[in-house]
Write an enzyme that holds these catalytic residues in place. Structure first.
Site, mmCIF file in Angstrom:
data_model
loop_
_atom_site.group_PDB
_atom_site.id
_atom_site.type_symbol
_atom_site.label_atom_id
_atom_site.label_comp_id
_atom_site.label_asym_id
_atom_site.label_seq_id
_atom_site.Cartn_x
_atom_site.Cartn_y
_atom_site.Cartn_z
ATOM 1 N N HIS A 172 -65.105 -33.931 -50.255
ATOM 2 C CA HIS A 172 -63.992 -34.288 -51.123
ATOM 3 C C HIS A 172 -64.502 -35.207 -52.225
ATOM 4 O O HIS A 172 -65.471 -35.944 -52.053
ATOM 5 C CB HIS A 172 -62.885 -34.983 -50.321
ATOM 6 C CG HIS A 172 -61.609 -35.121 -51.076
ATOM 7 N ND1 HIS A 172 -61.366 -36.177 -51.926
ATOM 8 C CD2 HIS A 172 -60.500 -34.339 -51.127
ATOM 9 C CE1 HIS A 172 -60.171 -36.041 -52.465
ATOM 10 N NE2 HIS A 172 -59.625 -34.929 -51.998
ATOM 11 N N GLU A 195 -60.716 -27.326 -56.378
ATOM 12 C CA GLU A 195 -59.806 -28.303 -56.966
ATOM 13 C C GLU A 195 -60.546 -29.160 -57.993
ATOM 14 O O GLU A 195 -61.335 -30.018 -57.606
ATOM 15 C CB GLU A 195 -59.231 -29.183 -55.857
ATOM 16 C CG GLU A 195 -58.175 -30.159 -56.308
ATOM 17 C CD GLU A 195 -57.550 -30.888 -55.117
ATOM 18 O OE1 GLU A 195 -56.346 -30.692 -54.889
ATOM 19 O OE2 GLU A 195 -58.271 -31.635 -54.431
#
Length: 230
Positions: free
Chosen positions: A95, A143
């Site tokens: 992430h 993303e």
């Protein structure tokens, strides 16, 4: 491991909630997921994993990070065996808020697979997504970092291009799109555009009624699935 049922949904409270407030949201997600023919993931801080796992039956409890080290010496590290013992069945990796170098990502994914954890790996760009696809994660979250936490969904062209290029490398990887998700309508849109799963953080936890928003989004996943979405 069982195949992940799609279109899946990821409830990802990050560090907004802990303890009883996090458990209450997990119980809402668990009730909403009951009887559905798709999977609902629920991420939790390390210290809350066992509490969530022991009090829910319909969620894939997910750790927010882990390391590649083995059991033994080491102070303050997150070992995959610990996550599995705590009740986690999946783990987020790479992430933007906890990124990994490629060599570390390779080793960490290998360790996760050793203990039977689903791997959910994040990619910031199409090129990064293509590179990670070679490593065969279970789920690849595409993303753009600059859209995290914003009210802007990834452009349709980005969604479709990432799906096409990832599937060309490995058609078995499930592609997740989650940037800018704020409403059930957003959830429905990205799934109908081809995403096999989506998820949300601030759109849920910062809503006026987080439980109601969570239920709205899970209902939208079901609606999209019935309408022919992934």
């Amino acid at each position: 491991m069982k195949p992940i049922r799609k279109p899946f949904f990821m409830v990802n409270p990050k560090s907004y909630l802990c303890g009883k407030k996090l458990l209450n949201l997990a119980l809402t997600a668990d009730a909403a997921a009951m009887g559905k023919d798709f999977d609902v993931f629920f991420t939790a801080p390390f210290v809350d994993l066992t509490r969530i796992a022991e009090n829910t039956q319909n969620l894939i409890v997910t750790a927010q990070h882990m390391e590649s080290i083995k059991m033994g010496r080491g102070m303050g590290h997150i070992v995959p065996e610990m996550l599995a013992e705590a009740g986690a069945r999946a783990v987020f990796l790479n992430h933007a808020e906890n990124s990994l170098k490629l060599v570390d990502l390779v080793q960490t994914m290998e360790r996760a697979k050793e203990v039977g954890l689903y791997t959910i790996v994040c990619a910031d760009s199409i090129d990064e997504a293509k590179a990670i696809a070679v490593l065969n994660p279970d789920i690849l979250l595409c993303e753009p970092t600059d859209l995290i936490g914003k009210a802007t969904i990834s452009p349709t062209s980005y969604i479709q291009q990432t799906i096409q290029q990832i599937k060309a490398i490995n058609p078995d990887i499930l592609v997740m799109q989650a940037a800018g998700i704020r409403t059930g309508e957003d959830v429905y849109h990205v799934i109908m555009e081809g995403a096999e799963g989506t998820g949300c953080t601030s759109g849920i936890v910062c809503a006026d009624d987080p439980q109601a928003m969570l239920r709205e989004m899970i209902d939208a996943v079901e609606k999209a699935g019935k309408a022919g979405g992934k």
